[in-house]
Scaffold this active site. Structure first.
Site, PDB file in Angstrom:
ATOM      1  N   MET A  36      -4.202  -5.741  11.217  1.00  0.00           N
ATOM      2  CA  MET A  36      -5.108  -4.798  11.850  1.00  0.00           C
ATOM      3  C   MET A  36      -5.860  -3.943  10.843  1.00  0.00           C
ATOM      4  O   MET A  36      -5.326  -3.542   9.823  1.00  0.00           O
ATOM      5  CB  MET A  36      -4.337  -3.893  12.799  1.00  0.00           C
ATOM      6  N   SER A  79       8.748 -43.382 -25.964  1.00  0.00           N
ATOM      7  CA  SER A  79       7.683 -42.595 -25.357  1.00  0.00           C
ATOM      8  C   SER A  79       7.575 -43.049 -23.913  1.00  0.00           C
ATOM      9  O   SER A  79       7.351 -44.230 -23.639  1.00  0.00           O
ATOM     10  CB  SER A  79       6.362 -42.818 -26.097  1.00  0.00           C
ATOM     11  N   LYS A 122       0.830  -1.202   0.000  1.00  0.00           N
ATOM     12  CA  LYS A 122       0.000   0.000   0.000  1.00  0.00           C
ATOM     13  C   LYS A 122       0.864   1.250   0.000  1.00  0.00           C
ATOM     14  O   LYS A 122       0.671   2.169  -0.808  1.00  0.00           O
ATOM     15  CB  LYS A 122      -0.909  -0.027   1.234  1.00  0.00           C
ATOM     16  N   GLY A 143      -6.176 -10.678   8.452  1.00  0.00           N
ATOM     17  CA  GLY A 143      -5.668 -10.937   9.792  1.00  0.00           C
ATOM     18  C   GLY A 143      -4.860  -9.771  10.335  1.00  0.00           C
ATOM     19  O   GLY A 143      -4.632  -9.669  11.526  1.00  0.00           O
ATOM     20  N   HIS A 163      -8.505 -35.630   1.303  1.00  0.00           N
ATOM     21  CA  HIS A 163      -8.825 -36.726   0.380  1.00  0.00           C
ATOM     22  C   HIS A 163      -9.776 -36.236  -0.713  1.00  0.00           C
ATOM     23  O   HIS A 163      -9.554 -36.469  -1.902  1.00  0.00           O
ATOM     24  CB  HIS A 163      -9.455 -37.867   1.175  1.00  0.00           C
ATOM     25  N   TYR A 176       8.280 -33.900 -27.165  1.00  0.00           N
ATOM     26  CA  TYR A 176       6.863 -33.528 -27.097  1.00  0.00           C
ATOM     27  C   TYR A 176       6.210 -34.214 -25.906  1.00  0.00           C
ATOM     28  O   TYR A 176       6.726 -35.209 -25.395  1.00  0.00           O
ATOM     29  CB  TYR A 176       6.126 -33.940 -28.386  1.00  0.00           C
ATOM     30  N   ARG A 235      -3.805  -0.966  -6.513  1.00  0.00           N
ATOM     31  CA  ARG A 235      -3.057  -2.236  -6.561  1.00  0.00           C
ATOM     32  C   ARG A 235      -3.520  -3.003  -7.789  1.00  0.00           C
ATOM     33  O   ARG A 235      -4.571  -2.685  -8.365  1.00  0.00           O
ATOM     34  CB  ARG A 235      -3.301  -3.054  -5.304  1.00  0.00           C
ATOM     35  N   ARG A 264      -3.179   3.007   8.685  1.00  0.00           N
ATOM     36  CA  ARG A 264      -3.514   1.837   7.858  1.00  0.00           C
ATOM     37  C   ARG A 264      -2.354   0.854   7.843  1.00  0.00           C
ATOM     38  O   ARG A 264      -1.224   1.251   7.624  1.00  0.00           O
ATOM     39  CB  ARG A 264      -3.804   2.291   6.416  1.00  0.00           C
ATOM     40  N   CYS A 303       3.798 -39.877 -22.696  1.00  0.00           N
ATOM     41  CA  CYS A 303       2.375 -40.074 -22.993  1.00  0.00           C
ATOM     42  C   CYS A 303       1.560 -40.434 -21.762  1.00  0.00           C
ATOM     43  O   CYS A 303       0.405 -40.788 -21.869  1.00  0.00           O
ATOM     44  CB  CYS A 303       2.204 -41.130 -24.077  1.00  0.00           C
TER      45      CYS A 303
HETATM   46  P1  ADP Z   1      -8.280  -2.035   3.501  1.00  0.00           P
HETATM   47  O1  ADP Z   1      -6.940  -2.623   3.312  1.00  0.00           O
HETATM   48  O2  ADP Z   1      -9.186  -2.848   4.359  1.00  0.00           O
HETATM   49  O3  ADP Z   1      -8.909  -1.581   2.224  1.00  0.00           O
HETATM   50  P2  ADP Z   1      -7.673   0.721   3.920  1.00  0.00           P
HETATM   51  O4  ADP Z   1      -6.508   1.172   4.707  1.00  0.00           O
HETATM   52  O5  ADP Z   1      -7.537   0.794   2.457  1.00  0.00           O
HETATM   53  O6  ADP Z   1      -8.045  -0.730   4.391  1.00  0.00           O
HETATM   54  O7  ADP Z   1      -8.856   1.612   4.432  1.00  0.00           O
HETATM   55  C1  ADP Z   1     -10.188   1.311   4.631  1.00  0.00           C
HETATM   56  C2  ADP Z   1     -11.076   2.403   4.062  1.00  0.00           C
HETATM   57  O8  ADP Z   1     -10.757   3.671   4.596  1.00  0.00           O
HETATM   58  C3  ADP Z   1     -10.927   2.523   2.576  1.00  0.00           C
HETATM   59  O9  ADP Z   1     -12.175   2.771   2.001  1.00  0.00           O
HETATM   60  C4  ADP Z   1     -10.014   3.700   2.419  1.00  0.00           C
HETATM   61  O10 ADP Z   1     -10.186   4.336   1.187  1.00  0.00           O
HETATM   62  C5  ADP Z   1     -10.460   4.596   3.566  1.00  0.00           C
HETATM   63  N1  ADP Z   1      -9.386   5.484   3.992  1.00  0.00           N
HETATM   64  C6  ADP Z   1      -8.183   5.136   4.480  1.00  0.00           C
HETATM   65  N2  ADP Z   1      -7.428   6.215   4.727  1.00  0.00           N
HETATM   66  C7  ADP Z   1      -8.171   7.286   4.396  1.00  0.00           C
HETATM   67  C8  ADP Z   1      -7.937   8.694   4.421  1.00  0.00           C
HETATM   68  N3  ADP Z   1      -6.774   9.207   4.830  1.00  0.00           N
HETATM   69  N4  ADP Z   1      -8.910   9.510   4.010  1.00  0.00           N
HETATM   70  C9  ADP Z   1     -10.089   8.991   3.597  1.00  0.00           C
HETATM   71  N5  ADP Z   1     -10.387   7.684   3.548  1.00  0.00           N
HETATM   72  C10 ADP Z   1      -9.432   6.832   3.949  1.00  0.00           C
HETATM   73 MG    MG Z   2      -8.110  -0.536   0.906  1.00  0.00          MG
END
Ligand code: ADP
Ligand code: MG
Ligand code: MG
Length: 914
Positions: free
Chosen positions: A123, A803, A42, A121, A475, A891, A356, A112, A871
């Site tokens: 945060m 073969s 990110k 998993g 399985h 082949y 991404r 974030r 084959c």
């Molecule tokens: P995820 O990986 O779960 O998408 P994000 O970090 O991308 O988590 O954020 C979750 C939501 O919060 C997303 O919709 C993102 O666009 C929004 N968001 C994150 N940071 C900001 C920010 N600085 N201003 C406005 N919206 C934000």
């Molecule tokens: Mg996101």
């Protein structure tokens, strides 16, 4: 790698602002991959977008090294990290003209997480950091938007209380629900400022009673705790489990992104949304996504309000839409890939929050790869590399009709272990599944808690398989893949009640045996419905293009295993360059031929046997003629008869029962004629029984098969060769280009070949002379016994081609019975990971692969132009194809349905992609 890691950890700059692209690149020697490792996916992409001039809210990234040092120090910030963070916040203040923690003009930020690989998993994001009672109150009055201010504040307390302080979110949601009832509001949007204010107050109380701690009112304290919580979540149980399963290193660490908040919830000139640069289902080059007016953050994905399609924005805010298109195009050009983006519009200004590479269906993958070549974004090689061989499977199996999917939600999901869609009635019992399928012609989905070896008959009879337990190497998963059955396993939401013939999903849904289920083995989704499916379309124009490019790059030839003209035609349509294996025994088993074959086996005099054999000749001749015509201009390998003779005779057990029965009935006959008939029948059946018993072997797999049979009944192989050359000569006489290759199976000693080949060549010569044609052909052998591989130098003196029959070669090398492979201990070996791959699926490189290498090397020493093929089933397996490419096979040959996959896999091997 080790050096790179050390270099990173030597740097004690823990923080990079989004506008410090040059600094980061310099620190990592211009290695972009290194940047992604340091800043996480990110963070790296936000840095990159900022450099491209795309409006990204200012922010900074705390590096993965910061995370690792923090964790290594026993959850303590390393020296300078926090100082650097404060400095970075000050820089944000400079850029935005706002002040973090100020009451008058507060800077708010989000926190974030962002690892190298996106990872469930970790945060969750916390928005609106920097608010407290006082700041929120002032924001309300200053902006004259009290509802906006208090909504922001309650989101902060809710997210912080949840993800940092560990209060279950359900509790917060319960408060909101109660408040709605109190305020007579139908939804959150109808809750006003005072309602949110009250909610927030209660949230703080809840935090206090749940945790014994206060929600921190100091914005810096909020920021510090949030950052630490992200770091710590790297070692949370869910994250560790995920990394274990996905094979991601535990020492990568996560980065933390701190970013200035922008607000999509200021009013009706604001919005927030997600979008893809192309349609992720079809690959069409149009924006696809959803947005909400006057909303924040995850409202769009939360599903609490009905979102608008992104195309609507074109009418609602044309300028904004225009900008989105430009951004999408710019980012695509830069990443040379389809992008998945998040955006927010704050009072008419557009901000990009994330980008991404987008996830997409196989169909979209193929279309996008071809389009991007046309657009000059990527090379043909890259397009071919992007499409994974498994994705080609999508075009070869039935799929759920995408139109039908628009109106229905899945009831559960599990692991997508075997591709394709299946629709049918539920059977919880393998016997029932078999009965319904076989006797009543129903399509059945077998649903089991898990499967075991004695369920296999039910799995084979079913169209698809679902289990509530088990993983990718369970399985059920292994067997389903082996037989190409769509399957979804480990569907934890399903609770099966075998006694009452029903299953439960959640509290309210009860589904009974016999009701319809539709499953999608591509994505693991399950629908409670009888959905229509679409037949596969191998003629998808984009796919055809990818495959034709693959053909340009690959070195390996691809042939097909086909026994009938229809198979051969299909194989050709799929791109096969000949037949690598025609199994003639399938022709012998046909109903009208079996009695003649039996007569041949039972014959007591040479004349009798010769008669039966000649009766088979015209039939074989027309079989081969059909194949040659279908494969005109391409080689056709015909393998002389292989299975043990007793397979053509009834079982000894059945014969014995019939005889006992006949003898018992003798006493009830009244007419002499009837008696005579019965006696005759007893005589003939006893004779057959004797023969069957004489042919019985304790290990038929290691018995009189292949060339060993040919040695015992020389007339048989001669007849087959005569039929082959009569057929070929007829075609050649018409001017068709026929290329027969005669293959002798199960050779273990060159002597076998030496005895067989001379007379067979004479027959070929004789037939061609009779027809006045001269056809170039080869006589060769299968290599499927280790001894043949180890003496390949000798074998190649007589054999003109090899073969590898890798099924038998695996069986005889490993000493594992291939017939029990799906059920026996091998499954246990795979489940416990003693073996990484099933050797009957992917060639075992250390054993079987090594034998192949020896055979190729020594065979070619004797005969440099020796043609070498594979084959067995492995011929359609990408991993095995790679190995074949590496060790100098000419082949591979596989079932017609695998031919397109093999073509692509062979190109990947040549372009050396993993
Ligand atoms: P995820 O990986 O779960 O998408 P994000 O970090 O991308 O988590 O954020 C979750 C939501 O919060 C997303 O919709 C993102 O666009 C929004 N968001 C994150 N940071 C900001 C920010 N600085 N201003 C406005 N919206 C934000
Ligand atoms: Mg996101
Ligand atoms: Mg999320």
């Amino acid at each position: 790698m080790a050096i790179e890691k050390k270099a990173i950890s030597d740097m004690k700059k823990y923080i990079y602002l989004f506008d410090e692209y040059d600094e980061v690149m310099a620190a990592l020697d211009q290695n972009w991959d290194g940047v992604r490792g340091l800043l996480g996916g990110k963070g790296a992409n936000l840095l990159d977008a900022t450099r491209l001039g795309i409006p990204v809210p200012p922010g900074f990234t705390v590096t993965t090294v910061g995370c690792n040092d923090y964790l290594a120090a026993g959850e303590q910030f390393p020296a300078h990290l926090w100082d650097q963070a404060l400095e970075a916040v000050a820089r944000l203040e400079g850029t935005t003209g706002k002040k973090f923690g100020s009451v008058e003009n507060p800077l708010l930020v989000s926190c974030r997480s962002g690892a190298r690989f996106s990872m469930p998993g970790m945060m969750d994001t916390i928005l609106n950091i920097g608010l407290n009672d006082e700041i929120a109150a002032k924001l309300a009055t200053r902006t004259h938007r009290p509802r906006f201010a208090y909504d922001l504040y309650r989101r902060l307390v809710q997210m912080f209380g949840g993800v940092v302080m560990g209060v279950p979110d359900e509790v917060f949601e319960a408060v909101i629900t109660a408040q709605r009832r109190e305020s007579n509001a139908r939804n959150d949007a109808e809750l006003d400022a005072s309602a949110w204010k009250a909610v927030t107050l209660r949230f703080k109380e809840i935090i206090r009673t749940y945790t014994g701690k206060e929600f921190p009112t100091d914005p810096y304290e909020q920021l510090r705790q949030a950052t630490e919580a992200v770091f710590r979540s790297w070692n949370g149980k869910r994250a560790i489990d995920y990394r274990e399963a996905a094979g991601i290193d535990h020492d990568l660490g996560t980065a933390v992104n701190i970013q200035t908040m922008v607000f999509g919830n200021v009013g009706d000139d604001s919005a927030t949304g997600v979008f893809m640069s192309r349609n992720a289902t079809t690959g069409e080059p149009v924006l696809e996504g959803d947005y909400l007016i006057n909303a924040q953050g995850e409202d769009v994905v939360a599903g609490t309000r009905t979102t608008l399609p992104i195309l609507q924005l074109k009418t609602d805010m044309p300028q904004m839409y225009d900008q989105l298109e430009k951004i999408a195009r710019r980012l695509e050009q830069h990443h040379r890939n389809m992008q998945d983006m998040e955006f927010t519009i704050e009072q008419g200004k557009l901000w990009l929050l994330q980008t991404r590479d987008g996830k997409r269906t196989a169909q979209a993958e193929v279309r996008i790869a071809v389009d991007m070549v046309d657009e000059g974004l990527i090379s043909r090689e890259e397009a071919v590399i992007r499409v994974k061989p498994d994705q080609v499977d999508f075009f070869l199996h039935p799929q759920l009709d995408p139109d039908a999917l628009k109106d229905i939600q899945p009831i559960a999901n599990g692991l997508n272990v075997s591709p394709g869609a299946a629709v049918g009635v539920i059977a919880f019992d393998p016997d029932l599944a078999q009965r319904w399928a076989k006797e009543e012609g129903k399509s059945v989905i077998l649903v089991r808690p898990e499967t075991r070896p004695d369920d296999v008959h039910g799995m084979l009879a079913a169209k698809g398989v679902v289990t509530s337990k088990g993983g990718r190497t369970s399985h059920a998963a292994l067997v389903a893949r082996q037989f190409g059955k769509p399957a979804v396993v480990g569907v934890e939401a399903i609770e099966i009640d075998l006694d009452n013939h029903l299953m439960r999903i959640g509290e309210n849904l009860v589904i009974e045996e016999g009701e319809y289920l539709s499953i999608d083995g591509n994505n693991g989704l399950i629908y409670y419905a009888d959905l229509p499916t679409v037949v596969p379309d191998i003629n998808n124009p984009s796919l055809l293009k990818i495959l034709s490019w693959a053909d340009e790059f690959r070195k390996l030839g691809v042939r097909a295993n086909a026994d009938y003209p229809d198979d051969a035609r299909r194989a050709r349509e799929y791109g096969a360059q000949g037949i690598g294996l025609c199994r003639t025994e399938h022709m012998f088993f046909q109903e009208d031929r079996l009695p003649i074959v039996q007569r041949m086996i039972m014959a007591t005099t040479p004349t009798e046997r010769a008669e039966a054999i000649s009766a088979l000749l015209p039939m074989q001749r027309s079989d081969f003629e059909g194949l040659f015509r279908a494969m005109e201009g391409q080689p056709v390998i015909i393998r002389l008869l292989d299975p043990p003779l007793h397979e053509f005779l009834p079982s000894a057990h059945d014969l014995m029962l019939e005889l006992t029965d006949l003898k018992l009935r003798m006493q009830h006959f009244s007419s002499l004629k009837e008696m005579d008939q019965a006696l005759e029948e007893i005589r003939s059946k006893s004779e057959i029984l004797q023969r069957v018993e004489a042919l019985q072997e304790s290990n038929p797999m290691l018995g009189t098969r292949g060339v060993r049979l040919g040695m015992l009944i020389p007339g048989l192989y001669k007849m087959q060769v005569r039929a082959i050359f009569e057929a070929a000569s007829r075609c050649a006489a018409e001017g068709l280009d026929v290329r027969p290759e005669v293959m002798i199976p199960l050779v273990s000693h060159v002597g076998e070949l030496d005895i067989m080949v001379g007379p067979l060549k004479e027959i070929a010569r004789e037939v061609m002379d009779d027809h006045g044609v001269d056809i170039a052909y080869l006589i060769g052998t299968m290599i499927e016994i280790p001894r043949a591989a180890l003496t390949a130098g000798e074998v190649a003196r007589t054999a003109e081609f090899f073969s590898f029959g890798t099924n038998d070669l695996t069986q005889t090398t490993y000493g594992i019975s291939r017939d029990d492979a799906e059920t026996g201990f091998l499954v246990h070996y795979l489940q416990t990971r003693l073996l990484r791959d099933n050797p009957f699926t992917s060639i075992d490189p250390g054993g079987v692969g090594r034998l192949m290498q020896i055979a190729i090397k020594e065979g070619k020493m004797t005969r440099p132009d020796l043609e070498i093929g594979v084959c067995g089933e492995h011929g359609g397996d990408p991993k095995s194809i790679r190995l074949c490419h590496q060790i100098g096979v000419d082949y591979v040959s596989c079932s017609p349905f695998r031919v397109p996959i093999a073509r692509l896999a062979a190109a990947h091997a040549a372009l050396s992609v993993d």
